[in-house]
Design a protein around this motif. Structure first.
Motif, PDB file in Angstrom:
ATOM      1  N   THR A  42       0.713  -1.231  -0.198  1.00  0.00           N
ATOM      2  CA  THR A  42      -0.044  -0.002  -0.025  1.00  0.00           C
ATOM      3  C   THR A  42       0.805   1.341   0.212  1.00  0.00           C
ATOM      4  OG1 THR A  42      -0.081  -0.177   2.435  1.00  0.00           O
ATOM      5  CG2 THR A  42      -1.807  -1.193   1.152  1.00  0.00           C
ATOM      6  N   TRP A  53      -4.274   4.354   6.750  1.00  0.00           N
ATOM      7  CA  TRP A  53      -5.036   3.552   5.498  1.00  0.00           C
ATOM      8  C   TRP A  53      -5.024   2.074   5.875  1.00  0.00           C
ATOM      9  CZ3 TRP A  53      -3.349   2.443  -0.063  1.00  0.00           C
ATOM     10  CH2 TRP A  53      -4.720   2.035  -0.785  1.00  0.00           C
ATOM     11  N   PRO A  55      -6.770  -0.759   4.133  1.00  0.00           N
ATOM     12  CA  PRO A  55      -7.693  -1.438   3.076  1.00  0.00           C
ATOM     13  C   PRO A  55      -7.807  -2.711   3.153  1.00  0.00           C
ATOM     14  CG  PRO A  55      -5.429  -1.118   2.234  1.00  0.00           C
ATOM     15  CD  PRO A  55      -5.555  -0.562   3.517  1.00  0.00           C
ATOM     16  N   ARG A  89      -3.789   7.050  -3.406  1.00  0.00           N
ATOM     17  CA  ARG A  89      -3.676   5.726  -2.619  1.00  0.00           C
ATOM     18  C   ARG A  89      -3.485   4.481  -3.348  1.00  0.00           C
ATOM     19  NH1 ARG A  89      -7.539   7.444   2.205  1.00  0.00           N
ATOM     20  NH2 ARG A  89      -6.061   8.153   3.699  1.00  0.00           N
ATOM     21  N   ALA A  91      -3.033   0.376  -3.900  1.00  0.00           N
ATOM     22  CA  ALA A  91      -2.940  -1.156  -3.165  1.00  0.00           C
ATOM     23  C   ALA A  91      -2.616  -2.037  -4.349  1.00  0.00           C
ATOM     24  CB  ALA A  91      -3.751  -1.618  -2.351  1.00  0.00           C
TER      25      ALA A  91
END
Length: 252
Positions: A42, A53, A55, A89, A91
């Motif tokens: 991430t 964050w 996720p 962001r 991922a």
């Protein structure tokens, strides 16, 4: 693990060095022992992103197992931030398919293996293939990016030799292996999905190195290898591979 042996001659002609073999012996192994490892990376673009964050995304390795099939691929999730100080962001979920062929070499092939091929036979996607080439996260990749969304993606076959490796039980997580390139030169170990037919990859050096007496234990990986993995876009390319190992030698 299943195996079959043919003595009368190969089903096809193969150029091995400078010798064209018309008649040869072959042994085929199918249904390897398999496992899968998964990583989650991430990234956040600025210190203005606020709280941590955390996720939650679909896991590739948690898809239902199919015995003898190798799971591998990648998923990327991009969340663009808002101006004037965006918090972008990204991922990246990667899955490394680990597998092992092992067994007893037929007497006619002992000391007589001229070539060994890993054959990638088929691919069954677990998510729709959708790969977008966009601006890369981090250092720029040479050649820029096309901006296209495509229905094909790249993979590579590598080898590993982790002592004590065991196939995963259903749902079990394995550690990511530090795999290495095959002995063959260039991009011969790379291939594209969807397949245009059976994709043979030369693993002769790895096969010969895996032999002890009349048995062998050959460990390989299939890993995602695509320039879009670090794109700032949403992409998915993951699924199950059917593979087999073909050993070939002179009919003498």
């Amino acid at each position: 693990m299943k195996t079959s042996f043919t003595f009368a001659g190969c089903k096809h002609w193969l150029l091995i060095g400078c010798v064209l073999l018309a008649g040869c012996v072959e042994q085929v192994f199918t249904d390897p022992a398999v496992g899968v490892a998964e990583t989650l990376e991430t990234y956040e673009s600025t210190a203005f992103c606020g709280r941590l964050w955390e996720p939650v995304y679909p896991s590739i390795e948690r898809r239902p197992d199919v015995p003898g099939r190798v799971m591998a691929g990648f998923l990327t999730f991009f969340n663009p931030g808002r101006q004037p100080i965006p918090c972008n962001r990204l991922a990246i979920v990667r899955a490394q398919g680990q597998f092992e062929f092992s067994g007893t070499i037929d007497p006619a092939l002992r000391g007589n293996i001229a070539t060994a091929f890993l054959e990638v036979v088929s691919f069954d996607p677990v998510f729709p293939i959708s790969v977008t080439e966009a601006k890369q996260w981090g250092p720029a990749v040479s050649g820029g990016w096309s901006g296209e969304t495509r229905a094909h993606c790249g993979f590579v076959v590598r080898t590993f030799n982790a002592r004590g490796w065991r196939p995963a039980e259903s749902g079990a997580e394995l550690p990511w292996q530090n795999s290495t390139d095959l002995a063959i030169a260039g991009n011969s170990s790379q291939f594209q999905i969807p397949l245009s037919g059976v994709r043979p990859i030369n693993v002769t050096s790895e096969m010969l190195a895996s032999i002890t007496g009349d048995t062998f234990r050959l460990r390989l990986t299939i890993e995602p290898y695509d320039r879009a993995i670090r794109s700032q876009a949403n992409s998915s390319c993951a699924g199950r591979f059917e593979v087999r190992l073909r050993l070939l030698g002179e009919n003498r």
